[in-house]
Motif scaffolding. Sequence first.
Motif, mmCIF file in Angstrom:
data_model
loop_
_atom_site.group_PDB
_atom_site.id
_atom_site.type_symbol
_atom_site.label_atom_id
_atom_site.label_comp_id
_atom_site.label_asym_id
_atom_site.label_seq_id
_atom_site.Cartn_x
_atom_site.Cartn_y
_atom_site.Cartn_z
ATOM 1 N N ALA A 151 41.092 5.563 63.502
ATOM 2 C CA ALA A 151 39.735 5.608 62.944
ATOM 3 C C ALA A 151 39.492 6.938 62.251
ATOM 4 N N LYS A 152 40.013 8.014 62.815
ATOM 5 C CA LYS A 152 39.844 9.332 62.180
ATOM 6 C C LYS A 152 40.572 9.379 60.849
ATOM 7 N N VAL A 153 41.797 8.836 60.836
ATOM 8 C CA VAL A 153 42.550 8.816 59.576
ATOM 9 C C VAL A 153 41.804 7.959 58.552
ATOM 10 N N ASP A 154 41.303 6.790 59.005
ATOM 11 C CA ASP A 154 40.553 5.919 58.098
ATOM 12 C C ASP A 154 39.285 6.614 57.603
ATOM 13 N N THR A 155 38.622 7.311 58.518
ATOM 14 C CA THR A 155 37.394 8.024 58.132
ATOM 15 C C THR A 155 37.711 9.122 57.127
ATOM 16 N N ASP A 156 38.785 9.859 57.396
ATOM 17 C CA ASP A 156 39.172 10.916 56.452
ATOM 18 C C ASP A 156 39.511 10.323 55.082
ATOM 19 N N ASP A 157 40.242 9.188 55.070
ATOM 20 C CA ASP A 157 40.560 8.526 53.796
ATOM 21 C C ASP A 157 39.286 8.065 53.098
ATOM 22 N N SER A 158 38.361 7.490 53.889
ATOM 23 C CA SER A 158 37.100 7.016 53.299
ATOM 24 C C SER A 158 36.305 8.180 52.728
ATOM 25 N N LYS A 159 36.242 9.291 53.446
ATOM 26 C CA LYS A 159 35.532 10.469 52.958
ATOM 27 C C LYS A 159 36.152 10.960 51.656
ATOM 28 N N LYS A 160 37.470 10.982 51.656
ATOM 29 C CA LYS A 160 38.151 11.452 50.446
ATOM 30 C C LYS A 160 37.831 10.534 49.282
ATOM 31 N N THR A 161 37.874 9.234 49.536
ATOM 32 C CA THR A 161 37.565 8.261 48.482
ATOM 33 C C THR A 161 36.116 8.411 48.022
ATOM 34 N N VAL A 162 35.208 8.588 48.990
ATOM 35 C CA VAL A 162 33.790 8.764 48.640
ATOM 36 C C VAL A 162 33.610 10.028 47.822
ATOM 37 N N ASP A 163 34.284 11.109 48.238
ATOM 38 C CA ASP A 163 34.173 12.356 47.478
ATOM 39 C C ASP A 163 34.700 12.185 46.052
ATOM 40 N N GLU A 164 35.843 11.475 45.951
ATOM 41 C CA GLU A 164 36.393 11.244 44.613
ATOM 42 C C GLU A 164 35.427 10.406 43.779
ATOM 43 N N LEU A 165 34.862 9.369 44.421
ATOM 44 C CA LEU A 165 33.906 8.518 43.686
ATOM 45 C C LEU A 165 32.648 9.306 43.315
ATOM 46 N N GLN A 166 32.200 10.175 44.198
ATOM 47 C CA GLN A 166 31.052 11.018 43.893
ATOM 48 C C GLN A 166 31.352 11.910 42.688
ATOM 49 N N ASP A 167 32.569 12.473 42.732
ATOM 50 C CA ASP A 167 32.956 13.331 41.598
ATOM 51 C C ASP A 167 33.010 12.533 40.293
ATOM 52 N N GLU A 168 33.608 11.357 40.381
ATOM 53 C CA GLU A 168 33.670 10.508 39.179
ATOM 54 C C GLU A 168 32.273 10.132 38.695
ATOM 55 N N LEU A 169 31.398 9.805 39.671
ATOM 56 C CA LEU A 169 30.021 9.441 39.318
ATOM 57 C C LEU A 169 29.317 10.622 38.651
ATOM 58 N N GLN A 170 29.540 11.799 39.220
ATOM 59 C CA GLN A 170 28.934 12.983 38.626
ATOM 60 C C GLN A 170 29.477 13.191 37.205
ATOM 61 N N THR A 171 30.766 13.032 37.070
ATOM 62 C CA THR A 171 31.374 13.198 35.754
ATOM 63 C C THR A 171 30.823 12.167 34.784
ATOM 64 N N LEU A 172 30.685 10.931 35.238
ATOM 65 C CA LEU A 172 30.147 9.874 34.375
ATOM 66 C C LEU A 172 28.700 10.169 34.004
ATOM 67 N N ARG A 173 27.939 10.633 34.935
ATOM 68 C CA ARG A 173 26.546 10.969 34.643
ATOM 69 C C ARG A 173 26.472 12.064 33.586
ATOM 70 N N LYS A 174 27.306 13.077 33.810
ATOM 71 C CA LYS A 174 27.307 14.155 32.818
ATOM 72 C C LYS A 174 27.672 13.619 31.433
ATOM 73 N N LYS A 175 28.736 12.828 31.444
ATOM 74 C CA LYS A 175 29.176 12.285 30.149
ATOM 75 C C LYS A 175 28.096 11.395 29.565
ATOM 76 N N SER A 176 27.503 10.586 30.404
ATOM 77 C CA SER A 176 26.466 9.700 29.887
ATOM 78 C C SER A 176 25.266 10.506 29.426
ATOM 79 N N MET A 177 24.908 11.565 30.086
ATOM 80 C CA MET A 177 23.810 12.403 29.640
ATOM 81 C C MET A 177 24.157 13.084 28.325
#
Length: 196
Positions: A151-177
């Motif tokens: 569960a810890k490994v899965d949680t760490d993977d999920s956090k990493k994925t969420v962080d990457e998606l957050q970064d991508e979302l931020q990048t997309l927002r910037k680009k879209s702005m």
Amino acid sequence: MRVFIYSLLFFVLLAPAAQGQMLQQKLRTSSLDSQFVYLNLYSKSQSADFKIIRRANLETVRQNVRDSLSTYRKQIADLSSSNSSSAGNIKGLQDSVSSLTTQLEAEQKKTDSISFLGMDFSKGSYHTMVWAIILALAAAFFGTLVAFRKAKVDTDDSKKTVDELQDELQTLRKKSMEREQHLKRQLLDEQLKRNS
């Protein structure tokens, strides 16, 4: 010769008296069986089947027999009372042994069993049960540890994925702005061109 006759007479008269005293001494000091043998030897034979016994000798043997019989009776009575008291002691000891055997069996049963959750278990089954519980708890602990680790490994993977998606979302927002701002400028520039 006279001396010889006197000597012979002296021996004839004194020899039976000395012999009688010697017989009385033997009758007082020897065993009953020996007394009857001496009595038979020193008695005068009247015929082949009869002997003459002195009354004093017979009384001595009779008194000795009486004394021996009373001694033996007393010994028999003492032995009988000793035997009965020994039998009573043996019975008491046998009862004591059976009581102690019962107590020993009860104590062995107590020491061979263990009370757990209100039930009595033999030591072997109790030890088996305790080890089974320990092994089950150890297996549950290791299973929980493995599940926690996963569960810890899965949680760490999920956090990493969420962080990457957050970064991508931020990048997309910037680009879209930026694109929106760029489009707004173009639109404004076009409007200004048209109006001029």
